[in-house]
Design an enzyme around this catalytic site. Structure first.
Site, mmCIF file in Angstrom:
data_model
loop_
_atom_site.group_PDB
_atom_site.id
_atom_site.type_symbol
_atom_site.label_atom_id
_atom_site.label_comp_id
_atom_site.label_asym_id
_atom_site.label_seq_id
_atom_site.Cartn_x
_atom_site.Cartn_y
_atom_site.Cartn_z
ATOM 1 N N GLU A 1 -3.734 -2.778 -8.778
ATOM 2 C CA GLU A 1 -2.736 -1.881 -8.181
ATOM 3 C C GLU A 1 -2.187 -0.842 -9.161
ATOM 4 O O GLU A 1 -1.109 -1.004 -9.721
ATOM 5 C CB GLU A 1 -1.587 -2.685 -7.574
ATOM 6 N N GLU B 1 -6.450 -8.694 -1.957
ATOM 7 C CA GLU B 1 -5.164 -9.318 -1.620
ATOM 8 C C GLU B 1 -4.774 -8.935 -0.201
ATOM 9 O O GLU B 1 -4.988 -7.802 0.233
ATOM 10 C CB GLU B 1 -4.012 -8.837 -2.516
#
Ligand code: GBH
Length: 463
Positions: free
Chosen positions: A168, A369
């Site tokens: 991320e 995720e």
């Protein structure tokens, strides 16, 4: 069971965690200090002043945790490696005792029939690199990251075949170096900040982004150079996904254009090796400064496209005026999950891989995720009834299955998270696990959603 909503053969059913959120043992066996140790040790930064000092004590309980994953039926595990365990000073002499922890973990996983997927950077930068260079404000950090990544690939390469460089980009760059405002519905936004909690100018922020993607590219090359033949590498990006209001060609085109432009500083440059004109002209002016060689490194070929998907970034409809699309505000009454930012919309798990294929021609996609926090409690009968997480799983995975049934090449799904853990600034209160953790006794209890997950894996289908 009525409809047979199967996933493709060989689909990876995994669970995910990260080092700082579960390991604890923050200064054991020669580990160096990370920016998250510094941040969480500063009162007021994390809810209830929770820290990762002990967290789930996974560092000592990894064997029990692997057994619990096996019991979930998981055949993949995405974990992260703490850079300061391997290079306590960020660079220089590796710390064998830190490396040995991951050797033990990987051996335990393989013995349990679970494929290890290792993330190299899940935000726990060695504090020394922050102090010496301003962290990702400097290219030195990108270079140090590649050296560390190559070393790990060499050490684990005989047993670990899949690597994700950076988790991320936006989450640690935007939130860490400036703070980020997120739209949560009804015209409201929330402000998120994270380690190292500095606030740089817009121009410098664009340079920080550039160093992060450069670090990724250099790490891809280092992993390929030092890992054995057949090593697979990608990133794990929280792509901000534009969801079309209507499923019509015009709306879908508008959503694709918005997704490409609004991820220009990370995803788009990693996939295309160029910054868009609009990005170069955006707030911050003349930065980033870069060379063509750097662009080629940033866009080093990957083996898969890996995305973390939680919520839609925007709802988009077409518009006559430039740039050809327009935001539709998120309504105040739009459903949410427990986390303040978590707008609920299962369709994002259809559109995210859809866009990866339609915009960039992705040929192998992993959902690295997906999951939700819920207000889980251990009840008197010893169970945890997370009905909302079961709903979340069924609804989101229905959309993922829709994608695979249309031939979109999604090859695996990692649920966030294997067990409750330190949810960064939200502390231990926002529980994301399929397994409940009592943070006083550290006892683990599988939730109702664990039963759902196990059955889904068993059937390789939505249940
Ligand atoms: C991930 O972060 C992390 O990788 C993980 O460590 C964490 O525990 C987990 O998810 C749950 O939070 O969503 O694009 O509209 C996700 C955290 C990503 C949430 C950015 C807020 C705001 C912008 N954040 N998001 S967006």
């Amino acid at each position: 069971m009525s409809a047979d909503r199967k996933f493709p053969d060989g689909f990876t059913w995994g669970v995910a965690t990260s080092a700082y959120q579960i390991e604890g043992a923050w200064n054991e066996d020669g580990e160096g200090v990370s920016i998250w140790d510094t941040f969480s040790h500063t009162p007021g930064n994390v809810k209830n002043d929770d820290t990762g000092d002990v967290a789930n004590d996974h560092y000592h309980r990894y064997a029990e945790d692997v057994a619990l994953m096996k019991d979930l039926g998981a055949n993949g595990y995405r974990f992260s490696i703490a850079w300061p365990r391997i290079f306590p000073e960020g660079t220089g002499t590796p710390n064998q005792r830190g490396m040995d922890f991951y050797n033990r973990l990987v051996d335990e996983l393989l013995a349990a029939g679970i494929e290890p997927f290792a993330t190299l950077y899940h935000w726990d930068l060695p504090q020394t690199l922050e102090d010496a260079h301003g962290g990702w404000r400097s290219k030195e950090t990108a270079k140090a990251f590649a050296d560390y990544a190559g070393f790990v690939a060499e050490q684990l390469g005989d047993r670990v075949r899949h690597y994700f460089t950076i988790n991320e980009f936006a989450s640690f760059v935007e939130a860490g170096y400036q703070g980020v405002d997120v739209q949560v519905g009804g015209g409201k936004t929330i402000h998120l900040g994270a380690a190292p909690a500095v606030s740089v100018s817009d121009a410098e922020l664009k340079q920080v982004r550039h160093h992060a993607v450069l670090g990724h590219g250099l790490a891809v090359q280092a992993i390929r150079a030092q890992g054995p033949e057949g090593t697979k590498v990608g990133f794990a990006e929280n792509i901000r996904v534009a969801v079309p209001v209507l499923d019509t060609p015009e709306h879908v085109r508008a959503a694709e254009a918005a997704t490409r432009e609004r991820n220009a500083g990370f995803m788009t440059v990693m996939m295309e090796g160029r910054y868009t004109d609009d990005y170069l002209a955006s707030a911050g002016g003349t930065t980033p400064t870069f060379t063509d060689d750097e662009l080629a490194i940033i866009a080093s070929p990957l083996d898969f496209v890996d995305i973390n998907v939680y919520r839609p970034g925007w709802y988009i409809e077409p518009a006559d005026e430039a740039p050809g699309y327009r935001d539709v505000p998120i309504n105040a009454s739009h459903p949410k999950m427990l986390s303040s930012w978590h707008v609920f919309d299962p369709e994002v798990l259809y559109w995210a891989p859809h866009h990866m294929q339609s915009i960039w021609g992705a040929q192998s996609i992993y959902i690295t995720e997906n999951g939700c926090a819920a207000s889980d409690v251990l009840t008197a009968d010893g169970r945890v009834y997370d009905s909302d997480r079961v709903m979340f799983l069924r609804a989101y995975l229905t959309q993922l299955q829709r994608a695979t049934s249309e031939g979109i090449p999604v090859h695996g799904y990692f649920h966030w998270s294997a067990q409750d853990n330190l949810e960064w600034m939200d502390g231990f209160g926002n529980r994301f696990g399929l397994i409940y953790v009592d943070f006083e006794t550290l006892e683990r209890t599988p939730k109702l959603s664990a039963d759902w997950f196990r059955e889904a894996v068993r059937r390789n289908a939505v249940v």
